[in-house]
Design an enzyme around this catalytic site. Structure first.
Site, mmCIF file in Angstrom:
data_model
loop_
_atom_site.group_PDB
_atom_site.id
_atom_site.type_symbol
_atom_site.label_atom_id
_atom_site.label_comp_id
_atom_site.label_asym_id
_atom_site.label_seq_id
_atom_site.Cartn_x
_atom_site.Cartn_y
_atom_site.Cartn_z
ATOM 1 N N HIS A 178 0.860 -1.189 0.000
ATOM 2 C CA HIS A 178 0.000 0.000 0.000
ATOM 3 C C HIS A 178 0.892 1.235 0.000
ATOM 4 O O HIS A 178 1.662 1.461 0.930
ATOM 5 C CB HIS A 178 -0.930 -0.006 1.214
ATOM 6 C CG HIS A 178 -2.049 -0.993 1.081
ATOM 7 N ND1 HIS A 178 -2.589 -1.660 2.146
ATOM 8 C CD2 HIS A 178 -2.730 -1.404 -0.021
ATOM 9 C CE1 HIS A 178 -3.560 -2.459 1.703
ATOM 10 N NE2 HIS A 178 -3.655 -2.324 0.404
ATOM 11 N N GLU A 181 1.598 3.943 2.955
ATOM 12 C CA GLU A 181 2.013 3.475 4.281
ATOM 13 C C GLU A 181 3.538 3.519 4.382
ATOM 14 O O GLU A 181 4.216 2.505 4.421
ATOM 15 C CB GLU A 181 1.421 2.069 4.515
ATOM 16 C CG GLU A 181 -0.108 2.116 4.474
ATOM 17 C CD GLU A 181 -0.803 0.766 4.311
ATOM 18 O OE1 GLU A 181 -0.122 -0.278 4.361
ATOM 19 O OE2 GLU A 181 -2.041 0.752 4.146
ATOM 20 N N HIS A 316 2.409 -3.252 6.982
ATOM 21 C CA HIS A 316 1.459 -2.189 6.638
ATOM 22 C C HIS A 316 1.439 -1.163 7.772
ATOM 23 O O HIS A 316 2.061 -1.351 8.803
ATOM 24 C CB HIS A 316 0.037 -2.756 6.512
ATOM 25 C CG HIS A 316 -0.163 -3.644 5.336
ATOM 26 N ND1 HIS A 316 -0.985 -3.310 4.304
ATOM 27 C CD2 HIS A 316 0.350 -4.874 5.030
ATOM 28 C CE1 HIS A 316 -0.977 -4.274 3.402
ATOM 29 N NE2 HIS A 316 -0.185 -5.244 3.815
ATOM 30 N N GLU A 395 0.353 -4.377 11.195
ATOM 31 C CA GLU A 395 -0.069 -2.985 11.038
ATOM 32 C C GLU A 395 0.789 -2.187 12.021
ATOM 33 O O GLU A 395 0.604 -2.280 13.234
ATOM 34 C CB GLU A 395 -1.554 -2.816 11.388
ATOM 35 C CG GLU A 395 -2.520 -3.492 10.417
ATOM 36 C CD GLU A 395 -2.790 -2.684 9.143
ATOM 37 O OE1 GLU A 395 -2.171 -1.621 8.960
ATOM 38 O OE2 GLU A 395 -3.622 -3.136 8.347
#
Ligand SMILES: [Zn+2]
Length: 459
Positions: A178, A181, A316, A395
């Site tokens: 992504h 990020e 991420h 994350e």
């Protein structure tokens, strides 16, 4: 001008902005925090999200989840009035998005010859850094290209192999799928550097006894685009599904691109993904439609034949979570993933060590349990189809104070605690009997014992 003419003028002005490749300004954009506390409130937020008038930083809305919504200055009054009218509390968490973007783009006045993770590198800088690192560690590090992006950029990384063993334990690390990020590539490059240069014996053990394949930016087009055009870009840059997003009040470039982490061929497009090209979670028209996702899958299928592939980590941001596969299951169904209980325990123990470093807390669970259900992600495919045992999606920092715009000063503490977590996770995995690592001396003794046993058997 009638409506059609106004629309055309708007469309043309958007097109001009895009072709001029100006860096999109988020001057005075605010980020609001809303936590829907009932199904009705969730529905209201989902309708607002569907209108696509505002940019949701959170992909999906669920009850009691922390939803962050970015709103343009011209729409703030209308936005606030609407949520007041439906009686849903909201709070401004970021006053000016552009101010944080500017801080993230800042470079220290004096920079040392070696990168020190005190600012964010562009794609070209990361690739130059890879070349430099491979040159300095040519005996153990090799540059690897696993394929090319939609726009023809190479997807580059490093293979680290200290012992050149036959049938080694193998791990793969993915960053930057992504685009926005940014902490992800900054973490993954740090891991490479630790594996190659750290003098900590625990890091040395993990680096030297496992063959690592590490890719800081698997979505190079998207990442480059966040530096050249739009800081908030998430997807790849495919133009295959290009349609106008003007009806949503969005610029048309939003329809370019596919969410690579919804494009993998495992329960593809079943939940938590969109078939609308203007959506941030657009999964593509068919699974594995994108060269980037195909390159990752092909590479996993190749290296898993070169030894015992044990690990796959995807990085991420943001939320501070370790997601365990599979992302579409919750409750008792989490056990659909083979060895779920082990993966859960390994992550929880790893996150205890992570917390011990700087006090940062990470939650552990499937995406459907602790975030929202998702399908077509890379790590679920690695677990469900490639059948690799220990697979996670991290994350990284933070929990929304800065979100995607984590200040450069927080890169190092984030990276340090992740290293502490990973070291413990490797230790626990080994402790659970997934594999054994024997030192050179032990291996010599073992083969001598086998030799004697063979002699005895032959007598
Ligand atoms: Zn992500």
């Amino acid at each position: 001008m009638n409506f059609k003419e106004i629309f055309l003028v708007l469309a043309i002005s958007v097109a001009i902005t895009i072709t001029n490749a100006e860096y999109v300004s988020y001057d005075q954009y605010k980020v609001y925090k809303i936590v829907p506390s009932s199904d009705t409130e969730v529905q209201i937020l989902l309708d607002v999200q569907k209108s696509n008038q505002y940019l949701f930083w959170s992909d999906i809305v669920a009850k009691n989840s922390d939803v962050r919504i970015m709103v343009a200055p011209a729409k703030q009054v209308e936005f606030e009035k609407y949520f007041e009218s439906v009686n849903i509390p909201m709070r401004v968490v970021i006053e000016d998005v552009q101010k944080l973007i500017n801080e993230q783009l800042q470079r220290p006045a004096t920079r040392s010859a070696k990168y020190e993770w005190n600012y964010y590198l562009s794609l070209n800088e990361i690739y130059a850094w890879i070349d430099q690192v491979v040159e300095e560690h040519a005996d153990v590090a090799t540059a690897v290209t696993i394929g090319n992006s939609v726009e023809g950029r190479p997807i580059r990384g490093i293979k680290i192999d200290f012992k050149k063993q036959v049938n080694p334990i193998i791990g793969m690390i993915e960053g930057g799928i992504h685009a926005r990020e940014w902490i992800s590539p900054a973490t993954v490059t740090y891991i490479i550097n630790e594996f190659l240069t750290s003098s900590d014996p625990e890091v040395r053990f993990m680096a030297e006894n496992i063959v690592w394949h590490i890719f800081p930016v698997v979505n190079p087009d998207g990442y480059a685009y966040t530096f050249s055009d739009n800081r908030m870009w998430r997807k790849n840059r495919s133009r295959f599904n290009h349609t106008s997003c003007a009806i949503y009040g969005l610029s048309d470039d939003i329809s370019n691109g596919i969410d690579l982490n919804r494009n993998f061929g495992y329960v593809w497009m079943s939940i938590g993904a969109s078939d609308i090209p203007c959506a941030e979670t657009f999964a593509g028209h068919v699974e594995f439609s994108e060269p980037e996702s195909r390159a990752i899958a092909n590479y996993v299928n190749t290296i898993k034949n070169e030894g015992r592939m044990m690990y796959y980590f995807a990085f991420h941001s943001y939320s501070q979570m370790v997601l365990v596969p599979y992302s579409h299951v919750a409750g008792a169904n989490v056990l659909e993933a083979p060895n779920y209980a082990d993966m859960f325990e390994i992550a929880v123990r790893g996150m205890d060590k992570l917390k011990a470093k700087h006090g940062t807390e990470y939650e552990v669970g499937t995406s459907a349990e602790i975030l929202y259900p998702v399908s077509g992600s890379s790590f679920d495919w690695v677990k469900g189809v490639a059948e690799i045992p220990i697979v996670y999606l991290f994350e990284l920092r933070d929990v929304g104070e800065f979100g995607f715009l984590l200040p450069p000063a927080r890169i190092i503490p984030n990276n340090q605690e992740i290293m502490a977590g990973l070291i413990e996770m490797e230790k626990v995995t080994r402790g659970l009997g997934y594999y054994d690592i024997v030192s050179g001396g032990e291996r010599a003794v073992a083969s001598f014992v086998l030799f004697v046993l063979a002699l005895v058997a032959a007598m």
